[in-house]
Design a protein around this motif. Sequence first.
Motif, PDB file in Angstrom:
ATOM      1  N   GLY A  16       0.762  -1.238   0.000  1.00 38.30           N
ATOM      2  CA  GLY A  16       0.000   0.000   0.000  1.00 38.30           C
ATOM      3  C   GLY A  16       0.794   1.290   0.000  1.00 38.30           C
ATOM      4  N   LYS A  17       0.066   2.381   0.260  1.00 39.09           N
ATOM      5  CA  LYS A  17       0.651   3.722   0.233  1.00 39.09           C
ATOM      6  C   LYS A  17       1.718   3.890   1.307  1.00 39.09           C
ATOM      7  N   LYS A  18       1.553   3.207   2.439  1.00 35.95           N
ATOM      8  CA  LYS A  18       2.495   3.335   3.543  1.00 35.95           C
ATOM      9  C   LYS A  18       3.922   3.055   3.097  1.00 35.95           C
ATOM     10  N   GLU A  19       4.088   2.048   2.240  1.00 35.54           N
ATOM     11  CA  GLU A  19       5.426   1.706   1.749  1.00 35.54           C
ATOM     12  C   GLU A  19       5.787   2.444   0.466  1.00 35.54           C
ATOM     13  N   LEU A  20       4.779   2.794  -0.323  1.00 35.58           N
ATOM     14  CA  LEU A  20       5.094   3.505  -1.564  1.00 35.58           C
ATOM     15  C   LEU A  20       5.796   4.825  -1.281  1.00 35.58           C
ATOM     16  N   ILE A  21       5.320   5.557  -0.274  1.00 31.20           N
ATOM     17  CA  ILE A  21       5.903   6.876  -0.008  1.00 31.20           C
ATOM     18  C   ILE A  21       7.328   6.781   0.541  1.00 31.20           C
ATOM     19  N   LYS A  22       7.758   5.571   0.901  1.00 35.21           N
ATOM     20  CA  LYS A  22       9.135   5.379   1.359  1.00 35.21           C
ATOM     21  C   LYS A  22      10.105   5.155   0.196  1.00 35.21           C
ATOM     22  N   HIS A  23       9.561   5.044  -1.040  1.00 34.57           N
ATOM     23  CA  HIS A  23      10.417   4.864  -2.210  1.00 34.57           C
ATOM     24  C   HIS A  23      11.168   6.156  -2.526  1.00 34.57           C
ATOM     25  N   LYS A  24      12.384   5.988  -2.987  1.00 34.45           N
ATOM     26  CA  LYS A  24      13.181   7.121  -3.452  1.00 34.45           C
ATOM     27  C   LYS A  24      13.256   7.030  -4.978  1.00 34.45           C
ATOM     28  N   ILE A  25      12.857   8.101  -5.657  1.00 30.84           N
ATOM     29  CA  ILE A  25      12.727   8.116  -7.118  1.00 30.84           C
ATOM     30  C   ILE A  25      13.650   9.163  -7.720  1.00 30.84           C
ATOM     31  N   SER A  26      14.282   8.809  -8.830  1.00 35.23           N
ATOM     32  CA  SER A  26      15.040   9.795  -9.611  1.00 35.23           C
ATOM     33  C   SER A  26      14.753   9.576 -11.090  1.00 35.23           C
ATOM     34  N   LEU A  27      14.634  10.679 -11.825  1.00 35.31           N
ATOM     35  CA  LEU A  27      14.387  10.654 -13.266  1.00 35.31           C
ATOM     36  C   LEU A  27      15.499  11.400 -13.991  1.00 35.31           C
ATOM     37  N   ASN A  28      15.982  10.829 -15.065  1.00 39.70           N
ATOM     38  CA  ASN A  28      17.008  11.467 -15.890  1.00 39.70           C
ATOM     39  C   ASN A  28      16.335  12.417 -16.870  1.00 39.70           C
ATOM     40  N   CYS A  29      15.697  13.447 -16.331  1.00 41.45           N
ATOM     41  CA  CYS A  29      14.885  14.361 -17.140  1.00 41.45           C
ATOM     42  C   CYS A  29      15.090  15.794 -16.646  1.00 41.45           C
ATOM     43  N   ASP A  30      15.463  16.671 -17.561  1.00 39.97           N
ATOM     44  CA  ASP A  30      15.672  18.064 -17.175  1.00 39.97           C
ATOM     45  C   ASP A  30      14.551  18.986 -17.648  1.00 39.97           C
ATOM     46  N   ARG A  31      13.566  18.426 -18.364  1.00 41.60           N
ATOM     47  CA  ARG A  31      12.424  19.209 -18.835  1.00 41.60           C
ATOM     48  C   ARG A  31      11.156  18.362 -18.722  1.00 41.60           C
ATOM     49  N   HIS A  43      13.580   1.063  -2.802  1.00 42.01           N
ATOM     50  CA  HIS A  43      12.880   0.966  -1.523  1.00 42.01           C
ATOM     51  C   HIS A  43      13.937   0.593  -0.493  1.00 42.01           C
ATOM     52  N   PRO A  44      14.438   1.571   0.282  1.00 38.99           N
ATOM     53  CA  PRO A  44      15.605   1.336   1.152  1.00 38.99           C
ATOM     54  C   PRO A  44      15.439   0.206   2.156  1.00 38.99           C
ATOM     55  N   GLU A  45      14.257   0.038   2.712  1.00 37.66           N
ATOM     56  CA  GLU A  45      14.082  -0.975   3.751  1.00 37.66           C
ATOM     57  C   GLU A  45      14.263  -2.391   3.213  1.00 37.66           C
ATOM     58  N   SER A  46      13.777  -2.643   2.016  1.00 39.86           N
ATOM     59  CA  SER A  46      13.945  -3.970   1.408  1.00 39.86           C
ATOM     60  C   SER A  46      15.228  -4.059   0.597  1.00 39.86           C
ATOM     61  N   GLY A  47      15.737  -2.886   0.164  1.00 40.12           N
ATOM     62  CA  GLY A  47      16.932  -2.858  -0.670  1.00 40.12           C
ATOM     63  C   GLY A  47      16.658  -3.088  -2.144  1.00 40.12           C
ATOM     64  N   ARG A  48      15.388  -3.308  -2.512  1.00 41.64           N
ATOM     65  CA  ARG A  48      15.084  -3.560  -3.930  1.00 41.64           C
ATOM     66  C   ARG A  48      15.262  -2.284  -4.749  1.00 41.64           C
ATOM     67  N   VAL A  49      15.882  -2.461  -5.911  1.00 45.58           N
ATOM     68  CA  VAL A  49      16.159  -1.351  -6.822  1.00 45.58           C
ATOM     69  C   VAL A  49      15.621  -1.692  -8.210  1.00 45.58           C
ATOM     70  N   LEU A  50      15.005  -0.720  -8.848  1.00 44.83           N
ATOM     71  CA  LEU A  50      14.543  -0.867 -10.228  1.00 44.83           C
ATOM     72  C   LEU A  50      15.129   0.263 -11.053  1.00 44.83           C
ATOM     73  N   GLU A  51      15.835  -0.100 -12.120  1.00 43.72           N
ATOM     74  CA  GLU A  51      16.338   0.884 -13.081  1.00 43.72           C
ATOM     75  C   GLU A  51      15.652   0.656 -14.421  1.00 43.72           C
ATOM     76  N   ILE A  52      15.388   1.749 -15.121  1.00 40.99           N
ATOM     77  CA  ILE A  52      14.674   1.674 -16.389  1.00 40.99           C
ATOM     78  C   ILE A  52      15.494   2.348 -17.473  1.00 40.99           C
ATOM     79  N   TYR A  53      15.585   1.660 -18.614  1.00 40.03           N
ATOM     80  CA  TYR A  53      16.313   2.165 -19.782  1.00 40.03           C
ATOM     81  C   TYR A  53      15.382   2.096 -20.994  1.00 40.03           C
ATOM     82  N   SER A  54      15.542   3.051 -21.896  1.00 38.53           N
ATOM     83  CA  SER A  54      14.678   3.084 -23.072  1.00 38.53           C
ATOM     84  C   SER A  54      15.314   3.951 -24.152  1.00 38.53           C
ATOM     85  N   ASP A  55      14.805   3.826 -25.369  1.00 36.36           N
ATOM     86  CA  ASP A  55      15.261   4.674 -26.474  1.00 36.36           C
ATOM     87  C   ASP A  55      14.202   5.703 -26.880  1.00 36.36           C
ATOM     88  N   GLN A  56      13.196   5.900 -26.023  1.00 36.79           N
ATOM     89  CA  GLN A  56      12.129   6.853 -26.328  1.00 36.79           C
ATOM     90  C   GLN A  56      12.438   8.230 -25.747  1.00 36.79           C
TER      91      GLN A  56
END
Length: 378
Positions: free
Chosen positions: A169-184, A250-263
């Motif tokens: 749920g939301k309780k754990e979602l808000i603990k996620h740390k997000i970064s986007l390679n986007c300047d605009r 998600h720091p508590e679990s240590g799970r990391v997701l990275e996303i790559y694309s050509d779009q």
Amino acid sequence: MINKNHVEITIISWGATIVSLKYPDKFGRIADVVLGFDDLKSYTNPRINPFIGCVLGRCANRIKNGCIVIKGKTYQLTRNDLDKHHLHGGTKGFGQRLWDSYIDDCSVVMTYLSEDGEEGYPGALLSTVRFKLTPDNRLEIGIRATTTDFTIVNISHGSLFNLAGHDTGKKELIKHKISLNCDRWTFADYTDPIPTGSIRGVGGTIMDLRIPKFLENCIEKVPPGEGYDHNFCVTPNWHGGSTYVARAIHPESGRVLEIYSDQPGVQFYTGGRLLTDAASEIDSNIVVKQSNNLNREEDKEKTLTIDQMEQDAIAESPSFLLGKQSARYVKHCAFSIQPQNYPNAVNYSHFPCSILQPGEIYCHDLIYKFGIQLANYM
């Protein structure tokens, strides 16, 4: 599909949908990190399933008023977003179609032929989606399409993630740390999600996610307080090909997701419309129109009774979406990062072209890379 690191992915041919994605955290505990359902009936019901885990197409994201002009000819597409705009290919888009499937070595391949005129689109479109799980925990999604006539194509994938587990749920979602390679980002007024055509820098705004941020510090600061559902412009790399797009941890679990694309763009969504899109159906025997004949006193009494029953039914309607394993999916319980072209690109000449011509091949290579961070060094 499963690899030696215990990453396990289950895909069905309805909508080329990822129904389960399991992998261990830093303690070795395995959890399913994508939203989904237990039965096919839920997946096939568009009122319950708002594009969860499926392919998004023929054109992902929104098109203003569902109207496009190609080579001087106007086409009216299905308006399935608040009865105003076209969203994710329409009422029966790629996510609500049965795909042909086969196994090719270590890959699962899905194909679908979209007929000329389907959901209002011109030209027949043959699409192929290849899923491959690699030994180094990458899910490679290769999307290809060809057409018989000038049409628009913008295909992505719509998995909703919660790296703590799909049911946390939301309780754990808000603990996620997000970064986007986007300047605009493609500016949109908060009263309407369609981009205005203006492209603005993210610097100094709540849209600046170039430095990792916890969602709890920003999700409710996005006007009008519904979280992110915005398109960002990916900062391209100098050598072309697939680019690093985003990272979630998600720091508590240590799970990391990275996303790559050509779009060129990426839609970042934090589930603010999850319950709006999957509106609960109220018993049609209760919700009825008022009687046209209100002359008699008994008709007035019946109408008042019906109105009260309707109000009670709405008040008692569930505030969650029932998912797999009896999980209750609430607003802001998951996020989705969908690389794609800019929304409504066909109607803005300065946006990347979304038109596919006969003889051309549409290509989108999308990579989800799963990992574990044992300690937080940031």
